[in-house]
Design a protein around this motif. Structure first.
Motif, mmCIF file in Angstrom:
data_model
loop_
_atom_site.group_PDB
_atom_site.id
_atom_site.type_symbol
_atom_site.label_atom_id
_atom_site.label_comp_id
_atom_site.label_asym_id
_atom_site.label_seq_id
_atom_site.Cartn_x
_atom_site.Cartn_y
_atom_site.Cartn_z
ATOM 1 N N LEU A 193 -22.719 -13.432 7.505
ATOM 2 C CA LEU A 193 -22.841 -14.798 7.001
ATOM 3 C C LEU A 193 -23.221 -14.786 5.526
ATOM 4 C CD1 LEU A 193 -23.337 -17.918 7.564
ATOM 5 C CD2 LEU A 193 -25.707 -17.264 7.846
ATOM 6 N N PRO A 194 -22.492 -15.522 4.688
ATOM 7 C CA PRO A 194 -22.977 -15.736 3.325
ATOM 8 C C PRO A 194 -24.106 -16.764 3.381
ATOM 9 C CG PRO A 194 -20.880 -16.864 3.635
ATOM 10 C CD PRO A 194 -21.191 -16.132 4.917
ATOM 11 N N ALA A 195 -25.163 -16.513 2.643
ATOM 12 C CA ALA A 195 -26.313 -17.421 2.689
ATOM 13 C C ALA A 195 -26.972 -17.503 1.326
ATOM 14 C CB ALA A 195 -27.323 -16.931 3.722
ATOM 15 N N VAL A 196 -27.687 -18.593 1.106
ATOM 16 C CA VAL A 196 -28.528 -18.751 -0.077
ATOM 17 C C VAL A 196 -29.970 -18.598 0.402
ATOM 18 C CG1 VAL A 196 -29.282 -20.287 -1.922
ATOM 19 C CG2 VAL A 196 -26.872 -20.259 -1.213
ATOM 20 N N VAL A 197 -30.704 -17.683 -0.232
ATOM 21 C CA VAL A 197 -32.069 -17.386 0.179
ATOM 22 C C VAL A 197 -32.989 -18.539 -0.193
ATOM 23 C CG1 VAL A 197 -33.982 -15.763 -0.051
ATOM 24 C CG2 VAL A 197 -31.624 -14.938 -0.195
ATOM 25 N N GLY A 198 -33.768 -18.984 0.784
ATOM 26 C CA GLY A 198 -34.749 -20.038 0.556
ATOM 27 C C GLY A 198 -36.138 -19.446 0.458
ATOM 28 N N SER A 199 -37.126 -20.309 0.298
ATOM 29 C CA SER A 199 -38.520 -19.893 0.248
ATOM 30 C C SER A 199 -39.189 -20.323 1.542
ATOM 31 C CB SER A 199 -39.165 -20.533 -0.975
ATOM 32 O OG SER A 199 -40.438 -20.998 -0.720
ATOM 33 N N HIS A 200 -40.206 -19.563 2.016
ATOM 34 C CA HIS A 200 -40.918 -19.948 3.242
ATOM 35 C C HIS A 200 -41.481 -21.367 3.128
ATOM 36 C CE1 HIS A 200 -40.406 -16.243 5.261
ATOM 37 N NE2 HIS A 200 -41.422 -15.582 4.757
ATOM 38 N N ARG A 201 -41.802 -21.781 1.934
ATOM 39 C CA ARG A 201 -42.354 -23.125 1.745
ATOM 40 C C ARG A 201 -41.303 -24.197 2.016
ATOM 41 N NH1 ARG A 201 -44.721 -19.648 -1.265
ATOM 42 N NH2 ARG A 201 -43.287 -19.562 -2.973
ATOM 43 N N THR A 202 -40.023 -23.826 1.904
ATOM 44 C CA THR A 202 -38.935 -24.753 2.238
ATOM 45 C C THR A 202 -38.150 -24.132 3.377
ATOM 46 O OG1 THR A 202 -37.503 -23.721 0.585
ATOM 47 C CG2 THR A 202 -38.741 -25.668 -0.102
ATOM 48 N N SER A 203 -38.821 -23.931 4.513
ATOM 49 C CA SER A 203 -38.211 -23.239 5.649
ATOM 50 C C SER A 203 -37.058 -24.050 6.216
ATOM 51 C CB SER A 203 -39.249 -22.964 6.727
ATOM 52 O OG SER A 203 -39.771 -24.167 7.204
ATOM 53 N N PRO A 204 -36.159 -23.369 6.935
ATOM 54 C CA PRO A 204 -34.987 -24.045 7.481
ATOM 55 C C PRO A 204 -35.371 -25.152 8.453
ATOM 56 C CG PRO A 204 -35.051 -21.720 8.144
ATOM 57 C CD PRO A 204 -36.223 -21.975 7.255
ATOM 58 N N SER A 205 -34.531 -26.164 8.485
ATOM 59 C CA SER A 205 -34.772 -27.268 9.417
ATOM 60 C C SER A 205 -34.482 -26.809 10.835
ATOM 61 C CB SER A 205 -33.870 -28.443 9.045
ATOM 62 O OG SER A 205 -32.522 -28.083 9.269
ATOM 63 N N ASP A 206 -34.889 -27.592 11.808
ATOM 64 C CA ASP A 206 -34.669 -27.235 13.201
ATOM 65 C C ASP A 206 -33.299 -27.645 13.713
ATOM 66 O OD1 ASP A 206 -37.083 -25.980 13.575
ATOM 67 O OD2 ASP A 206 -38.110 -27.864 14.037
ATOM 68 N N SER A 207 -32.537 -28.355 12.907
ATOM 69 C CA SER A 207 -31.219 -28.754 13.378
ATOM 70 C C SER A 207 -30.188 -27.704 12.984
ATOM 71 C CB SER A 207 -30.835 -30.104 12.771
ATOM 72 O OG SER A 207 -30.757 -30.007 11.376
ATOM 73 N N ALA A 208 -29.221 -27.497 13.851
ATOM 74 C CA ALA A 208 -28.177 -26.510 13.587
ATOM 75 C C ALA A 208 -27.240 -27.029 12.507
ATOM 76 C CB ALA A 208 -27.392 -26.225 14.862
ATOM 77 N N THR A 209 -26.713 -26.116 11.696
ATOM 78 C CA THR A 209 -25.728 -26.480 10.696
ATOM 79 C C THR A 209 -24.499 -25.623 10.913
ATOM 80 O OG1 THR A 209 -26.622 -24.870 9.148
ATOM 81 C CG2 THR A 209 -27.435 -27.116 8.960
ATOM 82 N N SER A 210 -23.371 -26.166 10.571
ATOM 83 C CA SER A 210 -22.148 -25.396 10.684
ATOM 84 C C SER A 210 -22.104 -24.399 9.536
ATOM 85 C CB SER A 210 -20.952 -26.345 10.597
ATOM 86 O OG SER A 210 -19.759 -25.624 10.686
ATOM 87 N N VAL A 211 -21.701 -23.175 9.828
ATOM 88 C CA VAL A 211 -21.684 -22.146 8.800
ATOM 89 C C VAL A 211 -20.323 -21.480 8.769
ATOM 90 C CG1 VAL A 211 -24.139 -21.655 8.987
ATOM 91 C CG2 VAL A 211 -22.546 -20.388 10.386
ATOM 92 N N SER A 212 -20.037 -20.865 7.648
ATOM 93 C CA SER A 212 -18.832 -20.076 7.527
ATOM 94 C C SER A 212 -19.219 -18.634 7.808
ATOM 95 C CB SER A 212 -18.288 -20.213 6.101
ATOM 96 O OG SER A 212 -17.276 -19.270 5.896
ATOM 97 N N SER A 213 -18.859 -18.127 8.969
ATOM 98 C CA SER A 213 -19.237 -16.763 9.315
ATOM 99 C C SER A 213 -18.150 -16.117 10.140
ATOM 100 C CB SER A 213 -20.552 -16.758 10.085
ATOM 101 O OG SER A 213 -20.397 -17.451 11.290
ATOM 102 N N ARG A 214 -18.228 -14.814 10.225
ATOM 103 C CA ARG A 214 -17.281 -14.035 11.001
ATOM 104 C C ARG A 214 -18.092 -13.315 12.067
ATOM 105 N NH1 ARG A 214 -16.268 -8.780 10.378
ATOM 106 N NH2 ARG A 214 -17.234 -8.752 8.347
ATOM 107 N N GLY A 215 -17.915 -13.701 13.300
ATOM 108 C CA GLY A 215 -18.650 -13.073 14.404
ATOM 109 C C GLY A 215 -17.783 -12.073 15.124
ATOM 110 N N ASN A 216 -18.338 -10.932 15.438
ATOM 111 C CA ASN A 216 -17.644 -9.912 16.211
ATOM 112 C C ASN A 216 -18.478 -9.624 17.436
ATOM 113 O OD1 ASN A 216 -16.137 -7.768 17.110
ATOM 114 N ND2 ASN A 216 -17.058 -6.311 15.692
ATOM 115 N N VAL A 217 -18.018 -10.027 18.578
ATOM 116 C CA VAL A 217 -18.770 -9.840 19.811
ATOM 117 C C VAL A 217 -18.092 -8.727 20.588
ATOM 118 C CG1 VAL A 217 -19.541 -10.937 21.926
ATOM 119 C CG2 VAL A 217 -19.378 -12.268 19.827
#
Length: 148
Positions: free
Chosen positions: A121-145
């Motif tokens: 997954l490409p991501a932008v690093v956040g700070s713990h003080r601005t932690s991720p929200s609890d709602s899911a977001t759609s992401v651009s990722s490549r999953g290999n199961v």
């Protein structure tokens, strides 16, 4: 929506000094006992962060002793203490691997079925003080199961 979009989030990686936290969802279609988690590995921009210091508040070696379940609706915080932590605001590539031992279906040796989930997954690093929200977001990722 693929399973990868339910496991990794673009806002799921945060840092604070030499600690990184990655918020992940369960890469399985139903809730599983925490004892089923055999391992979690995270690689950021080609650098392995090593063994997590905690997964959902427990040391990795303590997960097999837990009797509660990882719900498909629950985000788990995976923490790493490492010198290879990126800086807040950096754009990075996050590679996640989760190894599970699925109870019920048996492997050839009669034990739980091994299952490996991997995603990038490409991501932008956040700070713990601005932690991720609890709602899911759609992401651009490549999953290999794949089975382990």
């Amino acid at each position: 929506m693929s399973i990868a979009t339910k496991v990794l989030r673009t806002d799921g990686l945060t840092v604070d000094g030499s600690t990184a936290m990655l918020r992940i969802g369960l890469p399985w279609y139903r809730s599983l006992p925490w004892a089923s988690v055999a391992g979690v590995a995270v690689n950021i921009d080609g650098t392995d962060l090593g063994v997590p210091s905690s997964i959902d508040g427990s040391r990795p070696d303590q997960l097999k002793e837990r009797s509660d379940y990882w719900s498909i609706h629950q985000w788990a915080d995976v923490r790493f203490d490492s010198s290879a932590i990126p800086v807040a605001g950096d754009e990075v590539s996050v590679r996640l691997r989760v190894d599970l031992r699925i109870p019920g279906p048996l492997s050839a040796d009669g034990g739980p079925m091994p299952y490996r989930f991997e995603a990038v997954l490409p991501a932008v690093v956040g700070s713990h003080r601005t932690s991720p929200s609890d709602s899911a977001t759609s992401v651009s990722s490549r999953g290999n199961v794949s089975p382990h």
